[in-house]
Write a protein that holds these residues in place. Sequence first.
Motif, PDB file in Angstrom:
ATOM      1  N   LEU A   6      43.941  18.771  46.276  1.00 48.09           N
ATOM      2  CA  LEU A   6      43.129  18.270  45.168  1.00 48.09           C
ATOM      3  C   LEU A   6      42.776  19.433  44.254  1.00 48.09           C
ATOM      4  CD1 LEU A   6      40.876  15.953  47.324  1.00 48.09           C
ATOM      5  CD2 LEU A   6      42.511  15.171  45.587  1.00 48.09           C
ATOM      6  N   PHE A   7      42.807  19.171  42.959  1.00 53.37           N
ATOM      7  CA  PHE A   7      42.635  20.184  41.921  1.00 53.37           C
ATOM      8  C   PHE A   7      41.235  20.040  41.336  1.00 53.37           C
ATOM      9  CE2 PHE A   7      43.906  21.711  37.502  1.00 53.37           C
ATOM     10  CZ  PHE A   7      44.123  23.031  37.873  1.00 53.37           C
ATOM     11  N   VAL A   8      40.471  21.119  41.365  1.00 51.03           N
ATOM     12  CA  VAL A   8      39.047  21.060  41.059  1.00 51.03           C
ATOM     13  C   VAL A   8      38.741  21.841  39.786  1.00 51.03           C
ATOM     14  CG1 VAL A   8      36.724  21.529  41.939  1.00 51.03           C
ATOM     15  CG2 VAL A   8      38.579  20.941  43.540  1.00 51.03           C
ATOM     16  N   ASP A   9      38.179  21.162  38.767  1.00 47.87           N
ATOM     17  CA  ASP A   9      37.748  21.867  37.561  1.00 47.87           C
ATOM     18  C   ASP A   9      36.229  21.901  37.400  1.00 47.87           C
ATOM     19  OD1 ASP A   9      37.091  19.322  36.674  1.00 47.87           O
ATOM     20  OD2 ASP A   9      38.603  19.270  35.089  1.00 47.87           O
ATOM     21  N   PHE A  10      35.497  21.142  38.243  1.00 48.30           N
ATOM     22  CA  PHE A  10      34.036  21.244  38.354  1.00 48.30           C
ATOM     23  C   PHE A  10      33.298  20.758  37.117  1.00 48.30           C
ATOM     24  CE2 PHE A  10      30.050  23.698  39.419  1.00 48.30           C
ATOM     25  CZ  PHE A  10      29.861  23.138  40.660  1.00 48.30           C
ATOM     26  N   ARG A  11      33.938  19.989  36.256  1.00 45.87           N
ATOM     27  CA  ARG A  11      33.245  19.479  35.068  1.00 45.87           C
ATOM     28  C   ARG A  11      32.119  18.523  35.470  1.00 45.87           C
ATOM     29  NH1 ARG A  11      36.586  19.305  30.131  1.00 45.87           N
ATOM     30  NH2 ARG A  11      38.669  20.132  30.521  1.00 45.87           N
ATOM     31  N   ARG A  12      31.072  18.520  34.655  1.00 48.77           N
ATOM     32  CA  ARG A  12      29.957  17.585  34.855  1.00 48.77           C
ATOM     33  C   ARG A  12      29.551  17.020  33.507  1.00 48.77           C
ATOM     34  NH1 ARG A  12      24.343  18.000  34.444  1.00 48.77           N
ATOM     35  NH2 ARG A  12      24.589  20.216  33.941  1.00 48.77           N
ATOM     36  N   TRP A  43      42.530  23.250  45.295  1.00 44.20           N
ATOM     37  CA  TRP A  43      42.959  24.260  44.327  1.00 44.20           C
ATOM     38  C   TRP A  43      41.935  24.324  43.195  1.00 44.20           C
ATOM     39  CZ3 TRP A  43      47.457  27.266  44.707  1.00 44.20           C
ATOM     40  CH2 TRP A  43      48.270  26.972  45.812  1.00 44.20           C
ATOM     41  N   PHE A  44      41.573  25.531  42.808  1.00 44.91           N
ATOM     42  CA  PHE A  44      40.489  25.751  41.858  1.00 44.91           C
ATOM     43  C   PHE A  44      41.029  26.432  40.609  1.00 44.91           C
ATOM     44  CE2 PHE A  44      39.054  25.968  46.233  1.00 44.91           C
ATOM     45  CZ  PHE A  44      38.088  24.974  46.266  1.00 44.91           C
ATOM     46  N   THR A  45      40.622  25.924  39.463  1.00 42.91           N
ATOM     47  CA  THR A  45      41.126  26.399  38.185  1.00 42.91           C
ATOM     48  C   THR A  45      40.064  27.253  37.487  1.00 42.91           C
ATOM     49  OG1 THR A  45      42.098  25.675  36.087  1.00 42.91           O
ATOM     50  CG2 THR A  45      40.440  24.246  37.060  1.00 42.91           C
ATOM     51  N   GLU A  46      40.348  27.721  36.275  1.00 38.68           N
ATOM     52  CA  GLU A  46      39.432  28.626  35.579  1.00 38.68           C
ATOM     53  C   GLU A  46      39.490  28.442  34.072  1.00 38.68           C
ATOM     54  OE1 GLU A  46      38.826  33.426  34.680  1.00 38.68           O
ATOM     55  OE2 GLU A  46      39.994  32.810  36.431  1.00 38.68           O
ATOM     56  N   HIS A  47      38.331  28.259  33.467  1.00 38.19           N
ATOM     57  CA  HIS A  47      38.139  28.366  32.018  1.00 38.19           C
ATOM     58  C   HIS A  47      36.729  28.885  31.783  1.00 38.19           C
ATOM     59  CE1 HIS A  47      41.671  27.134  29.860  1.00 38.19           C
ATOM     60  NE2 HIS A  47      41.790  25.986  30.509  1.00 38.19           N
ATOM     61  N   LEU A 208      50.397  21.030  39.996  1.00 38.43           N
ATOM     62  CA  LEU A 208      49.635  19.825  39.688  1.00 38.43           C
ATOM     63  C   LEU A 208      50.566  18.708  39.234  1.00 38.43           C
ATOM     64  CD1 LEU A 208      46.829  18.449  39.027  1.00 38.43           C
ATOM     65  CD2 LEU A 208      47.107  19.411  36.727  1.00 38.43           C
ATOM     66  N   VAL A 209      50.299  17.508  39.726  1.00 37.27           N
ATOM     67  CA  VAL A 209      50.950  16.314  39.202  1.00 37.27           C
ATOM     68  C   VAL A 209      49.873  15.450  38.551  1.00 37.27           C
ATOM     69  CG1 VAL A 209      52.920  16.288  40.765  1.00 37.27           C
ATOM     70  CG2 VAL A 209      50.794  15.188  41.475  1.00 37.27           C
ATOM     71  N   PHE A 293      49.403  18.956  44.180  1.00 45.92           N
ATOM     72  CA  PHE A 293      47.991  18.588  44.108  1.00 45.92           C
ATOM     73  C   PHE A 293      47.725  17.720  42.887  1.00 45.92           C
ATOM     74  CE2 PHE A 293      48.722  23.115  43.269  1.00 45.92           C
ATOM     75  CZ  PHE A 293      48.318  23.307  41.952  1.00 45.92           C
ATOM     76  N   ALA A 294      46.744  16.849  43.053  1.00 46.15           N
ATOM     77  CA  ALA A 294      46.294  15.931  42.007  1.00 46.15           C
ATOM     78  C   ALA A 294      44.840  16.256  41.694  1.00 46.15           C
ATOM     79  CB  ALA A 294      46.425  14.489  42.482  1.00 46.15           C
ATOM     80  N   TRP A 295      44.359  15.773  40.553  1.00 45.70           N
ATOM     81  CA  TRP A 295      42.958  15.984  40.200  1.00 45.70           C
ATOM     82  C   TRP A 295      42.042  15.436  41.288  1.00 45.70           C
ATOM     83  CZ3 TRP A 295      41.868  18.997  36.176  1.00 45.70           C
ATOM     84  CH2 TRP A 295      42.839  19.133  35.165  1.00 45.70           C
ATOM     85  N   LEU A 296      40.987  16.171  41.614  1.00 46.54           N
ATOM     86  CA  LEU A 296      39.906  15.597  42.412  1.00 46.54           C
ATOM     87  C   LEU A 296      39.184  14.551  41.576  1.00 46.54           C
ATOM     88  CD1 LEU A 296      37.897  15.469  44.801  1.00 46.54           C
ATOM     89  CD2 LEU A 296      36.664  17.374  43.727  1.00 46.54           C
TER      90      LEU A 296
END
Length: 339
Positions: A6-12, A43-47, A208-209, A293-296
């Motif tokens: 699962l791909f984690v971008d942590f947006r809220r 999997w953790f991304t960055e911006h 990522l898919v 991995f897919a979006w969380l």
Amino acid sequence: MTTFGLFVDFRRLDSSGRSAAAHGARTLELLAGAEALGCDAAWFTEHHGFADGYLPQPLVLAAAVAARTTNLRLGTAVVLAPLRHPRHIAEEAALVDVISSGRVELGLGAGYAQAEYDAFDVDMARRFDRTDSVALEVRRLLGSGDVTPGPVQRPLPLWLGYQGPKGAHRAGRAGMGLLSLDRALFEPYRQGLAAGGHDPGDARMGGLVDILVADDPPAAAERLLPHWLHQQNTYRALMRRPDGSRPSPLDEDKVRQRLAATGRLGALQVLDVAGAVAELRRRLDGLPAHHVFAWLSLADMPDDLVERHVELWCGPVREAVRNSGGDTDATGPAARLES
């Protein structure tokens, strides 16, 4: 064997009604629950500088997840290598590897946003060369004994997140994994491995898919539309055309019209279990796909969609893809993530 992550971008988003602290706790809960359902990796991304709290420090969150899980692989896709000193990356990755008892997959990339380079006072002009040099130095440091505590894994898996043929060749030449599942990049990557003196048979790809799994894909896609639109427009705000201008925001009415005509939100496919299994088999066939991995959660989408997506992705989709010809029926009993 391909790991399912699962791909984690942590947006809220404000619509969730959660505080930042509650959102963080919820993310840890979801990933611990996903591991219990069979998920193999996060999997953790960055911006940087996103108003919605997009994850700026992926290895920090990976350390927190490490403390809540036992088997979940912890990947970065990607750490923006040119914005950091290689020793900083190596020390942080090694420490997370120690905390997790050897579960880190370190992906490095160049990024594309001028504003992020400006924020760190780094020249963007030679970002790809800088990414290559940082990656090589990180590998040297992790294997040299100069970083203490050293990583549990020897060697710690390293990946480069390049998306074009030149980048794929660079990743191969460096002898690192390629964080892309683009079939067109497989041959340039193999050629790069050979050019760097590495065995092309050691090729490793992952990525990522753009798939979300739901029981009722059309209904789910309609509910996802504002979240996908938010995601895409925040990405577009980072982009610059060659003349320096920004792309205009996407129009919701036009997006809805395209959704009605194609069943897709841009490249995103909202699929049921059978559709997701078929699409993954098509995409992965013949590739050395070590990770998929897919979006969380797509831009903090509704909780019920997140939970059902996670249980379907980590359960019947994962099982069916791993077991060719396996049962893809998702109507039977399945563990539910607790809200």
